[in-house]
Design an enzyme around this catalytic site. Structure first.
Site, short mmCIF file in Angstrom:
data_model
loop_
_atom_site.label_atom_id
_atom_site.label_comp_id
_atom_site.label_asym_id
_atom_site.label_seq_id
_atom_site.Cartn_x
_atom_site.Cartn_y
_atom_site.Cartn_z
CD1 TRP A 152 -5.35 5.16 -7.00
CD2 TRP A 152 -7.21 6.11 -7.77
NE1 TRP A 152 -5.76 4.45 -8.11
CE2 TRP A 152 -6.89 5.02 -8.61
CE3 TRP A 152 -8.35 6.87 -8.07
CZ2 TRP A 152 -7.66 4.66 -9.71
CZ3 TRP A 152 -9.12 6.52 -9.17
CH2 TRP A 152 -8.78 5.42 -9.98
CE LYS A 162 -8.32 0.83 4.23
NZ LYS A 162 -9.10 -0.42 4.28
CE LYS A 176 0.96 3.25 0.55
NZ LYS A 176 0.77 4.27 -0.52
CD GLU A 179 1.41 5.65 -5.16
OE1 GLU A 179 1.81 4.82 -6.01
OE2 GLU A 179 0.82 5.32 -4.10
CB VAL A 180 -3.03 8.76 -7.08
CG1 VAL A 180 -3.87 9.57 -8.06
CG2 VAL A 180 -2.20 7.72 -7.82
CD GLU A 231 -3.28 -10.23 -9.40
OE1 GLU A 231 -2.26 -10.82 -8.96
OE2 GLU A 231 -4.37 -10.82 -9.57
CB THR A 232 -1.97 -4.09 -4.84
OG1 THR A 232 -1.59 -3.60 -6.13
CG2 THR A 232 -1.14 -3.41 -3.78
CD GLU A 251 -13.59 -2.18 -0.69
OE1 GLU A 251 -13.87 -2.87 -1.69
OE2 GLU A 251 -13.41 -0.97 -0.73
N GLY A 253 -11.18 -5.34 -5.54
CA GLY A 253 -11.90 -4.90 -6.72
C GLY A 253 -13.21 -5.63 -6.95
CB CYS A 285 -14.33 -0.75 -5.29
SG CYS A 285 -15.10 -0.31 -3.72
CD GLU A 463 -12.52 -0.96 5.16
OE1 GLU A 463 -11.43 -0.62 5.64
OE2 GLU A 463 -12.96 -0.54 4.08
#
EC number: 1.2.1.8
Length: 489
Positions: A152, A162, A176, A179-180, A231-232, A251, A253, A285, A463
């Site tokens: 976000w 990307k 995708k 959502e923020v 974690e995600t 990519e 934290g 980040c 990237e």
């Protein structure tokens, strides 16, 4: 009533209704105003996006590299022509100052597409002679349909980073956004279509982590590129591997160290430290949130940092003089305030900030004052864990070996930097630091030509840069026999 109305998906070159019947809201973090209601993709919608991407990718890959290059260059032109309008949209959705989004977010995204447009024609194989009458040649072929899952903090820039190498290599991408901050990716999709990218080659599916999981596990997707938390990222990587052994780029934290040696230009060092902690309200980040300062110059350095923090212009993002805006969401605000409370409780010395800003027009926004802690220890949560907010931790050290050892004592390895006038020390220290992106006497620039990615739990793959194209292609080896075939039986 929302500012931008109902937002749909983007599939097969056009806006498309989701079939889930679910929506989510996105808000202006500076005012709390409802910006848009956004349709959430279902599993059927993801299937539809994959099917259209497969069809579009076949057409896109069949074009010559020069044709793809020209279309991508046209997309760059459109992005630059619409820079101000896109910057305003990004400002509303992220809360970043307009001066920042105009100068950075769309500009750097367009730069990366332009860079890969120039490299599209440079994707080539090798010819390897074996014998006078036999040789091998290789082809670099596109992977097919790739998925991009964005964070976000830099919505349109990440979408460009990307999609650019993926499309340059002849792939399609289903993107995708977070959502923020879901709005600007749809504008990029429109621009790609207008530029001549075939329908389906860049699709946008909206939603929360469940939609990201659908993409990660989908058997029709060949690669997933993810930007976000560790974690995600582990969950995405697990789904990608367990489902169909997808290629992945992660990519993730960081808790990056900035080391200021006693021979440093302290004004320069303070400028670097403030930028490395408070640009984009600390939501970067690669931020250098662990600032190690050699003991002999610590007090002088801290004095300079605090003088610069006092000059930060916190304000409305739409004000061109503002250079520090709100955090992107209420959830992030709560997280950052929790870490600030933790720093106080664990004995760090609060030198600046340390609270939510609620006076005047700040009351309805997600504003946190730029915060500086001194007398920090390596075992404190604010030093060990990624905060992703405007919180600087200052630590002191005595020797170079000590600084390097403490800087490396983390599960992260995204970025690192040193400030010193001694060129030998600078390179010696950088070579020992366990980080994928390093800066000497500067911080934060990530040009298109520079590979970006981390060591350890900060990521997999890269990237930007030429090397990234290799991760969006696969090698086919072909042996050619010009002479008589020698049978075995």
């Amino acid at each position: 009533m929302s500012v931008y109305g109902l937002q749909r998906l983007y599939i097969a070159g056009a806006h498309a209704d989701a079939t889930s019947g679910k929506t989510f809201d996105t808000f202006d973090p500076a005012t709390g105003e409802l910006l848009a209601r956004v349709q959430q993709a279902s599993a059927d919608d993801v299937d539809r996006a994959v099917a259209s991407a497969r069809e579009g990718q076949r057409e896109w890959a069949a074009m010559t590299a020069m044709q793809r290059s020209r279309i991508l260059r046209r997309a760059v032109e459109l992005l630059r022509e619409r820079n101000d309008a896109l910057a305003e949209l990004e400002m509303r959705d992220t809360g970043k100052p307009i001066a920042e989004t105009r100068a950075v977010d769309i500009v750097t995204g367009a730069d990366v597409i332009e860079y890969y447009a120039g490299l599209a024609t440079a994707i080539e194989g090798l010819q390897v002679p074996l014998r006078p009458e036999s040789f091998v040649y290789t082809r670099r072929e596109p992977l097919g349909v790739c998925a991009g899952i964005g964070a976000w903090n830099y919505p349109i820039q990440i979408a460009c980073w990307k999609s650019a190498p993926a499309l340059a290599a002849g792939n399609a991408m289903i993107f995708k956004p977070s959502e923020v901050t879901p709005l600007s990716a749809l504008k990029l999709a429109e621009i790609y279509t207008e530029a001549g990218v075939p329908a389906g080659v860049f699709n946008v599916v909206q939603g929360d982590g469940s939609v990201g999981a659908l993409l990660s596990a989908h058997p029709g997707i060949a690669k997933v590129s993810f930007t976000g938390g560790v974690e995600t990222g582990k969950k995405v990587m697990s789904l990608a591997g367990a489902s169909s052994l997808k290629e992945v780029t992660m990519e993730l934290g960081g808790k990056s160290p900035l080391i200021v040696f006693d021979d440093a230009d302290l004004d320069r060092a303070a400028d670097i430290a403030v930028t490395a902690n408070f640009f984009s309200a600390g939501q970067v980040c690669t931020n250098g949130t662990r600032v190690f300062v050699q003991q002999a110059v610590k007090d002088a350095f801290v004095e300079r940092v605090l003088a610069r923090v006092a000059r930060i212009r916190v304000g409305k993002p739409s004000d061109s003089d503002t250079n520090f805006g709100p955090l992107a969401s209420a959830a992030q605000l709560d997280k950052v305030l929790g870490y600030i409370d933790s720093g106080k409780a664990e004995g760090a010395k609060l030198l600046a900030g340390g609270a939510r800003l609620v006076n005047d027009h700040f009351a309805s926004g997600q504003y946190v004052a730029p915060t500086v802690f001194g007398d920090c220890r390596d075992d404190m949560r604010i030093v060990r864990e990624e905060i992703f907010g405007p919180v600087m931790s200052i630590l002191s050290f005595e020797t170079e070996d000590e600084a390097i050892a403490r800087a490396n004592a983390t599960d992260y390895g995204l970025a690192a930097g040193v400030v010193t006038e001694n060129l030998s020390r600078a390179h010696r220290a950088i070579h020992r630091l366990e980080a994928g992106i390093c800066w000497i006497n500067t911080w934060g620039e990530s040009p298109a030509e520079m590979p970006v990615g981390g060591y350890k739990q900060s990521g997999v793959g890269r990237e930007n840069g030429i090397t990234t194209l290799e991760h969006y292609t696969r090698i086919k080896s072909v042996q050619v026999e010009l002479g008589r075939y020698q049978p075995v039986f």
